[in-house]
Motif scaffolding. Structure first.
Motif, PDB file in Angstrom:
ATOM      1  N   CYS A 221      56.220  32.378 -45.209  1.00 18.83           N
ATOM      2  CA  CYS A 221      56.921  31.262 -45.830  1.00 18.83           C
ATOM      3  C   CYS A 221      56.079  30.784 -47.003  1.00 18.83           C
ATOM      4  CB  CYS A 221      57.127  30.125 -44.838  1.00 18.83           C
ATOM      5  SG  CYS A 221      58.273  30.521 -43.490  1.00 18.83           S
ATOM      6  N   LEU A 222      56.693  30.763 -48.189  1.00 22.22           N
ATOM      7  CA  LEU A 222      55.981  30.389 -49.403  1.00 22.22           C
ATOM      8  C   LEU A 222      56.592  29.101 -49.957  1.00 22.22           C
ATOM      9  CD1 LEU A 222      56.707  33.813 -49.733  1.00 22.22           C
ATOM     10  CD2 LEU A 222      54.614  33.466 -51.024  1.00 22.22           C
ATOM     11  N   GLY A 228      54.883  18.805 -59.123  1.00 23.42           N
ATOM     12  CA  GLY A 228      54.093  18.222 -58.055  1.00 23.42           C
ATOM     13  C   GLY A 228      54.850  17.960 -56.779  1.00 23.42           C
ATOM     14  N   GLU A 229      56.112  18.336 -56.706  1.00 27.15           N
ATOM     15  CA  GLU A 229      56.907  18.094 -55.509  1.00 27.15           C
ATOM     16  C   GLU A 229      57.423  19.408 -54.945  1.00 27.15           C
ATOM     17  OE1 GLU A 229      60.040  15.441 -56.352  1.00 27.15           O
ATOM     18  OE2 GLU A 229      58.743  13.710 -56.783  1.00 27.15           O
ATOM     19  N   ILE A 230      57.607  19.436 -53.628  1.00 23.02           N
ATOM     20  CA  ILE A 230      58.160  20.614 -52.968  1.00 23.02           C
ATOM     21  C   ILE A 230      59.674  20.594 -53.107  1.00 23.02           C
ATOM     22  CG2 ILE A 230      58.499  21.776 -50.750  1.00 23.02           C
ATOM     23  CD1 ILE A 230      55.755  20.854 -49.912  1.00 23.02           C
ATOM     24  N   ILE A 231      60.223  21.682 -53.646  1.00 18.61           N
ATOM     25  CA  ILE A 231      61.676  21.761 -53.797  1.00 18.61           C
ATOM     26  C   ILE A 231      62.295  22.742 -52.790  1.00 18.61           C
ATOM     27  CG2 ILE A 231      61.527  21.183 -56.236  1.00 18.61           C
ATOM     28  CD1 ILE A 231      62.056  24.127 -56.860  1.00 18.61           C
ATOM     29  N   GLY A 232      61.468  23.503 -52.061  1.00 19.28           N
ATOM     30  CA  GLY A 232      62.020  24.426 -51.085  1.00 19.28           C
ATOM     31  C   GLY A 232      60.971  25.423 -50.621  1.00 19.28           C
ATOM     32  N   ILE A 233      61.424  26.423 -49.895  1.00 18.63           N
ATOM     33  CA  ILE A 233      60.530  27.492 -49.435  1.00 18.63           C
ATOM     34  C   ILE A 233      61.233  28.833 -49.626  1.00 18.63           C
ATOM     35  CG2 ILE A 233      59.277  26.098 -47.733  1.00 18.63           C
ATOM     36  CD1 ILE A 233      61.028  27.417 -45.582  1.00 18.63           C
ATOM     37  N   LEU A 234      60.428  29.850 -49.883  1.00 24.10           N
ATOM     38  CA  LEU A 234      60.920  31.218 -49.935  1.00 24.10           C
ATOM     39  C   LEU A 234      60.411  31.927 -48.680  1.00 24.10           C
ATOM     40  CD1 LEU A 234      62.311  33.568 -51.486  1.00 24.10           C
ATOM     41  CD2 LEU A 234      60.077  34.072 -52.491  1.00 24.10           C
ATOM     42  N   ASN A 235      61.347  32.411 -47.889  1.00 25.65           N
ATOM     43  CA  ASN A 235      60.999  33.069 -46.627  1.00 25.65           C
ATOM     44  C   ASN A 235      61.272  34.565 -46.744  1.00 25.65           C
ATOM     45  OD1 ASN A 235      62.519  33.890 -43.699  1.00 25.65           O
ATOM     46  ND2 ASN A 235      60.429  33.124 -43.617  1.00 25.65           N
ATOM     47  N   VAL A 236      60.266  35.396 -46.392  1.00 22.75           N
ATOM     48  CA  VAL A 236      60.384  36.852 -46.440  1.00 22.75           C
ATOM     49  C   VAL A 236      59.983  37.395 -45.073  1.00 22.75           C
ATOM     50  CG1 VAL A 236      59.628  38.979 -47.564  1.00 22.75           C
ATOM     51  CG2 VAL A 236      59.834  36.879 -48.901  1.00 22.75           C
ATOM     52  N   THR A 259      54.387  35.182 -53.911  1.00 25.04           N
ATOM     53  CA  THR A 259      53.875  34.001 -54.611  1.00 25.04           C
ATOM     54  C   THR A 259      54.391  33.946 -56.041  1.00 25.04           C
ATOM     55  OG1 THR A 259      51.871  34.033 -53.251  1.00 25.04           O
ATOM     56  CG2 THR A 259      51.785  32.800 -55.313  1.00 25.04           C
ATOM     57  N   THR A 260      54.394  35.100 -56.722  1.00 23.83           N
ATOM     58  CA  THR A 260      54.891  35.147 -58.102  1.00 23.83           C
ATOM     59  C   THR A 260      56.380  34.844 -58.160  1.00 23.83           C
ATOM     60  OG1 THR A 260      53.225  36.816 -58.640  1.00 23.83           O
ATOM     61  CG2 THR A 260      55.070  36.583 -60.154  1.00 23.83           C
ATOM     62  N   VAL A 261      57.157  35.422 -57.245  1.00 28.57           N
ATOM     63  CA  VAL A 261      58.604  35.176 -57.217  1.00 28.57           C
ATOM     64  C   VAL A 261      58.879  33.706 -56.955  1.00 28.57           C
ATOM     65  CG1 VAL A 261      60.742  35.675 -55.979  1.00 28.57           C
ATOM     66  CG2 VAL A 261      59.160  37.530 -56.525  1.00 28.57           C
ATOM     67  N   GLU A 263      57.013  31.152 -57.659  1.00 27.36           N
ATOM     68  CA  GLU A 263      56.678  30.367 -58.854  1.00 27.36           C
ATOM     69  C   GLU A 263      57.760  30.497 -59.912  1.00 27.36           C
ATOM     70  OE1 GLU A 263      52.916  31.845 -60.015  1.00 27.36           O
ATOM     71  OE2 GLU A 263      51.792  30.771 -58.455  1.00 27.36           O
ATOM     72  N   ARG A 264      58.279  31.708 -60.128  1.00 27.29           N
ATOM     73  CA  ARG A 264      59.330  31.896 -61.137  1.00 27.29           C
ATOM     74  C   ARG A 264      60.600  31.134 -60.744  1.00 27.29           C
ATOM     75  NH1 ARG A 264      58.384  36.658 -64.212  1.00 27.29           N
ATOM     76  NH2 ARG A 264      56.119  36.723 -64.547  1.00 27.29           N
ATOM     77  N   ILE A 265      60.961  31.208 -59.476  1.00 27.39           N
ATOM     78  CA  ILE A 265      62.173  30.511 -59.024  1.00 27.39           C
ATOM     79  C   ILE A 265      61.987  28.995 -59.138  1.00 27.39           C
ATOM     80  CG2 ILE A 265      63.639  30.060 -57.036  1.00 27.39           C
ATOM     81  CD1 ILE A 265      63.138  32.911 -56.128  1.00 27.39           C
ATOM     82  N   SER A 266      60.825  28.502 -58.737  1.00 24.38           N
ATOM     83  CA  SER A 266      60.558  27.059 -58.818  1.00 24.38           C
ATOM     84  C   SER A 266      60.684  26.558 -60.248  1.00 24.38           C
ATOM     85  CB  SER A 266      59.157  26.773 -58.286  1.00 24.38           C
ATOM     86  OG  SER A 266      59.041  27.171 -56.941  1.00 24.38           O
ATOM     87  N   SER A 267      60.088  27.301 -61.162  1.00 19.33           N
ATOM     88  CA  SER A 267      60.149  26.887 -62.579  1.00 19.33           C
ATOM     89  C   SER A 267      61.580  26.874 -63.089  1.00 19.33           C
ATOM     90  CB  SER A 267      59.283  27.828 -63.412  1.00 19.33           C
ATOM     91  OG  SER A 267      59.364  27.516 -64.779  1.00 19.33           O
ATOM     92  N   ALA A 268      62.364  27.927 -62.745  1.00 15.57           N
ATOM     93  CA  ALA A 268      63.742  28.013 -63.213  1.00 15.57           C
ATOM     94  C   ALA A 268      64.606  26.905 -62.633  1.00 15.57           C
ATOM     95  CB  ALA A 268      64.334  29.379 -62.854  1.00 15.57           C
ATOM     96  N   LEU A 269      64.481  26.636 -61.332  1.00 17.74           N
ATOM     97  CA  LEU A 269      65.282  25.563 -60.710  1.00 17.74           C
ATOM     98  C   LEU A 269      64.880  24.196 -61.230  1.00 17.74           C
ATOM     99  CD1 LEU A 269      65.489  26.822 -57.008  1.00 17.74           C
ATOM    100  CD2 LEU A 269      67.184  27.060 -58.832  1.00 17.74           C
ATOM    101  N   ALA A 270      63.586  24.010 -61.490  1.00 21.61           N
ATOM    102  CA  ALA A 270      63.154  22.720 -62.037  1.00 21.61           C
ATOM    103  C   ALA A 270      63.729  22.505 -63.426  1.00 21.61           C
ATOM    104  CB  ALA A 270      61.629  22.674 -62.075  1.00 21.61           C
TER     105      ALA A 270
END
Length: 274
Positions: A221-222, A228-236, A259-261, A263-270
């Motif tokens: 779970c990533l 600075g806020e948690i927007i979700g988790i990526l589960n593999v 971890t890279t995926v 970060e990319r998803i977090s940036s795009a959703l933000a």
């Protein structure tokens, strides 16, 4: 001494030869006299003994020489056999080293190809996410590339709601059922604020949002952060198979990719939220 043939006993004749001279038959007999026999009677046994000793010596010399030669040949054969054994052992060792090196090179080549493929997919995913206008479009892009980036795994993308009291599965892939809604307290990655990995060789704590964790060889779970806020988790998750004896090296690569995926998803959703 001239005598008649009839006067000579056959047992005493040492030599007999017949001749024909001038039409007459002559016979020459060589008969030892008693004096000759008396003179040589004592020498005969010694002569026989000496000849026997000489013959025995010759035979012994032959056998001794042959035995020494055989021993030398045996020693040379044993020495050469040992040398050949060492050469064969070194050859096998070299073959094993070459085989291991080739296997390592093959592994590195496969790893490099996979890394290049992942870099290309990440770049394409970033470009397409940048063009998305809604979260739904972004979720479709994420699902498409998650299947390509994690072809041997299944997983889910959970997004936290506005009140931050639950997370909902916005994206799933891999065909395995995931919990549609989970609580932030059920995931140790959210509690700790860092990646949580659980498998036989890691000390991660089992999350409560897994109904059947024994079916997986590992899961991670990533947490996804934005501003600075948690927007979700990526589960593999990786389904357990017979070839999962040692995946420590593979899992480390998957952790870096995840971890890279994330970060990319977090940036795009933000960016979409902004």
């Amino acid at each position: 001494k001239i005598t008649s043939p009839q006067d000579a006993a056959s047992s005493t004749v040492h030599f007999r030869q017949n001749f024909s001279i001038a039409g007459r038959q002559w016979t020459v007999l060589a008969i030892p006299t008693p004096g000759f026999l008396a003179a040589h009677q004592d020498r005969l046994p010694w002569g026989i003994l000496i000849m026997g000793i000489l013959a025995t010596g010759l035979v012994s010399f032959y056998f001794i020489t042959g035995s020494r030669r055989t021993a030398r040949i045996t020693q040379l054969v044993a020495q050469r056999t040992a040398e050949l054994s060492n050469e064969i052992a070194e050859h096998k060792k070299d073959e094993a080293t070459i085989k291991e090196a080739n296997l390592q090179l093959t592994t590195w080549a496969a790893k490099l190809d996979r890394h290049n493929r992942e870099v290309t997919l990440l770049s394409e995913m970033g470009e397409q996410l940048h063009l998305c206008l809604t979260s739904e479009e972004a979720y479709n892009v994420i699902k498409k590339f998650a299947k390509k980036l994690f072809p041997d795994e299944s997983g889910a993308l959970y997004i936290i709601n506005a009140s931050k009291n639950f997370l909902e599965a916005a994206v799933t892939w891999g065909g395995l059922m995931s919990e549609p809604v989970i609580s932030p307290d059920d995931c140790w990655a959210l509690r700790r604020g860092q990646t949580n990995i659980v498998n036989a060789s890691h000390s991660g704590v089992l999350c409560r949002h897994f109904a059947h964790p024994e079916a997986f060889s590992y899961y991670m779970c990533l947490p996804m952060m934005a501003q600075g806020e948690i927007i979700g988790i990526l589960n593999v998750r990786h389904v357990k198979t017979t070839g999962d004896n040692d995946q420590s090296y593979y899992l480390e690569d998957q952790k870096q990719l995840g971890t890279t995926v994330a970060e990319r998803i977090s940036s795009a959703l933000a960016n979409l939220r902004l």
